[in-house]
Design a protein around this motif. Structure first.
Motif, PDB file in Angstrom:
ATOM      1  N   MET A   1       0.815  -1.218   0.000  1.00  0.00           N
ATOM      2  CA  MET A   1       0.000   0.000   0.000  1.00  0.00           C
ATOM      3  C   MET A   1       0.851   1.272   0.000  1.00  0.00           C
ATOM      4  SD  MET A   1      -3.352  -0.682   0.161  1.00  0.00           S
ATOM      5  CE  MET A   1      -4.160   0.615   1.048  1.00  0.00           C
ATOM      6  N   SER A   2       2.155   1.161   0.164  1.00  0.00           N
ATOM      7  CA  SER A   2       3.015   2.339   0.305  1.00  0.00           C
ATOM      8  C   SER A   2       2.987   3.287  -0.889  1.00  0.00           C
ATOM      9  CB  SER A   2       4.440   1.926   0.641  1.00  0.00           C
ATOM     10  OG  SER A   2       4.993   1.176  -0.401  1.00  0.00           O
ATOM     11  N   PRO A   3       2.876   2.828  -2.151  1.00  0.00           N
ATOM     12  CA  PRO A   3       2.793   3.816  -3.238  1.00  0.00           C
ATOM     13  C   PRO A   3       1.600   4.766  -3.100  1.00  0.00           C
ATOM     14  CG  PRO A   3       3.238   1.658  -4.137  1.00  0.00           C
ATOM     15  CD  PRO A   3       2.959   1.467  -2.680  1.00  0.00           C
ATOM     16  N   LEU A   4       0.487   4.245  -2.634  1.00  0.00           N
ATOM     17  CA  LEU A   4      -0.679   5.109  -2.440  1.00  0.00           C
ATOM     18  C   LEU A   4      -0.459   6.084  -1.289  1.00  0.00           C
ATOM     19  CD1 LEU A   4      -3.314   5.418  -3.898  1.00  0.00           C
ATOM     20  CD2 LEU A   4      -4.353   3.827  -2.332  1.00  0.00           C
TER      21      LEU A   4
ATOM     22  N   ILE B   1       1.655   8.943  -2.656  1.00  0.00           N
ATOM     23  CA  ILE B   1       0.850   9.862  -3.475  1.00  0.00           C
ATOM     24  C   ILE B   1       0.043  10.801  -2.593  1.00  0.00           C
ATOM     25  CG2 ILE B   1      -1.102   9.968  -5.081  1.00  0.00           C
ATOM     26  CD1 ILE B   1      -0.008   7.380  -6.339  1.00  0.00           C
ATOM     27  N   VAL B   2      -0.541  10.280  -1.551  1.00  0.00           N
ATOM     28  CA  VAL B   2      -1.325  11.112  -0.640  1.00  0.00           C
ATOM     29  C   VAL B   2      -0.423  12.107   0.086  1.00  0.00           C
ATOM     30  CG1 VAL B   2      -2.703  11.082   1.481  1.00  0.00           C
ATOM     31  CG2 VAL B   2      -3.196   9.481  -0.345  1.00  0.00           C
TER      32      VAL B   2
ATOM     33  N   MET C   1      -9.805   9.811  -3.628  1.00  0.00           N
ATOM     34  CA  MET C   1      -8.652   9.152  -3.000  1.00  0.00           C
ATOM     35  C   MET C   1      -9.112   8.093  -1.991  1.00  0.00           C
ATOM     36  SD  MET C   1      -5.404   8.902  -3.101  1.00  0.00           S
ATOM     37  CE  MET C   1      -4.941  10.340  -4.028  1.00  0.00           C
TER      38      MET C   1
ATOM     39  N   ALA D   1     -10.090   5.109  -3.932  1.00  0.00           N
ATOM     40  CA  ALA D   1      -8.868   4.455  -4.427  1.00  0.00           C
ATOM     41  C   ALA D   1      -8.221   3.620  -3.330  1.00  0.00           C
ATOM     42  CB  ALA D   1      -7.894   5.498  -4.954  1.00  0.00           C
ATOM     43  N   PHE D   2      -8.226   4.117  -2.090  1.00  0.00           N
ATOM     44  CA  PHE D   2      -7.673   3.353  -0.968  1.00  0.00           C
ATOM     45  C   PHE D   2      -8.454   2.063  -0.746  1.00  0.00           C
ATOM     46  CE2 PHE D   2      -5.048   6.794   0.771  1.00  0.00           C
ATOM     47  CZ  PHE D   2      -3.986   6.048   1.246  1.00  0.00           C
TER      48      PHE D   2
ATOM     49  N   CYS E   1      -7.679  -0.342  -3.647  1.00  0.00           N
ATOM     50  CA  CYS E   1      -6.300  -0.827  -3.532  1.00  0.00           C
ATOM     51  C   CYS E   1      -6.170  -1.820  -2.381  1.00  0.00           C
ATOM     52  CB  CYS E   1      -5.360   0.354  -3.350  1.00  0.00           C
ATOM     53  SG  CYS E   1      -3.622  -0.097  -3.372  1.00  0.00           S
TER      54      CYS E   1
END
Length: 105
Positions: free
Chosen positions: A52-55, A58-59, A76, A79-80, A83
């Motif tokens: 989950m770190s790429p998201l 981005i945040v 967002m 999207a979380f 994901c």
């Protein structure tokens, strides 16, 4: 990738968009996960955070934009959720997260 099958009826579980359904057509629930040991739980949480770190990045960089717009904040959030469900499916398929009533072959 390995395929998932229901342990109750033996049918293949159809995964749509990388998300595992909550139940089978026969009525078997896939909600509870097997917490065998503390090590298994820690490995599952660490892998979940890594996937989950790429998201999260981005945040972090878009937080100023997200504060200004409620619509972007809602997008967002969706999207979380998507994901998270996809990462859950990945963890089940590679065998780190073990869900009751699911067999992986």
């Amino acid at each position: 990738m390995k395929k998932m099958y229901c342990m109750k009826c033996g049918l293949e579980i159809h995964v749509k968009f990388g998300m595992v359904p909550n139940s089978c057509a026969c009525g078997a629930e896939f909600r509870e996960w097997n917490k065998d040991t503390v090590k298994n739980t820690v490995v599952c949480i660490i892998t979940l955070l890594l996937l989950m770190s790429p998201l999260f990045v981005i945040v972090f960089f878009a937080r100023k934009i997200l504060q200004d717009s409620m619509l972007l904040y809602a997008i967002m959030l969706v999207a979380f959720i998507i994901c998270f469900r996809q990462v859950e499916g990945i963890l089940i398929r590679i065998g780190i997260l073990k869900i009751n009533n699911i067999e992986i072959r």
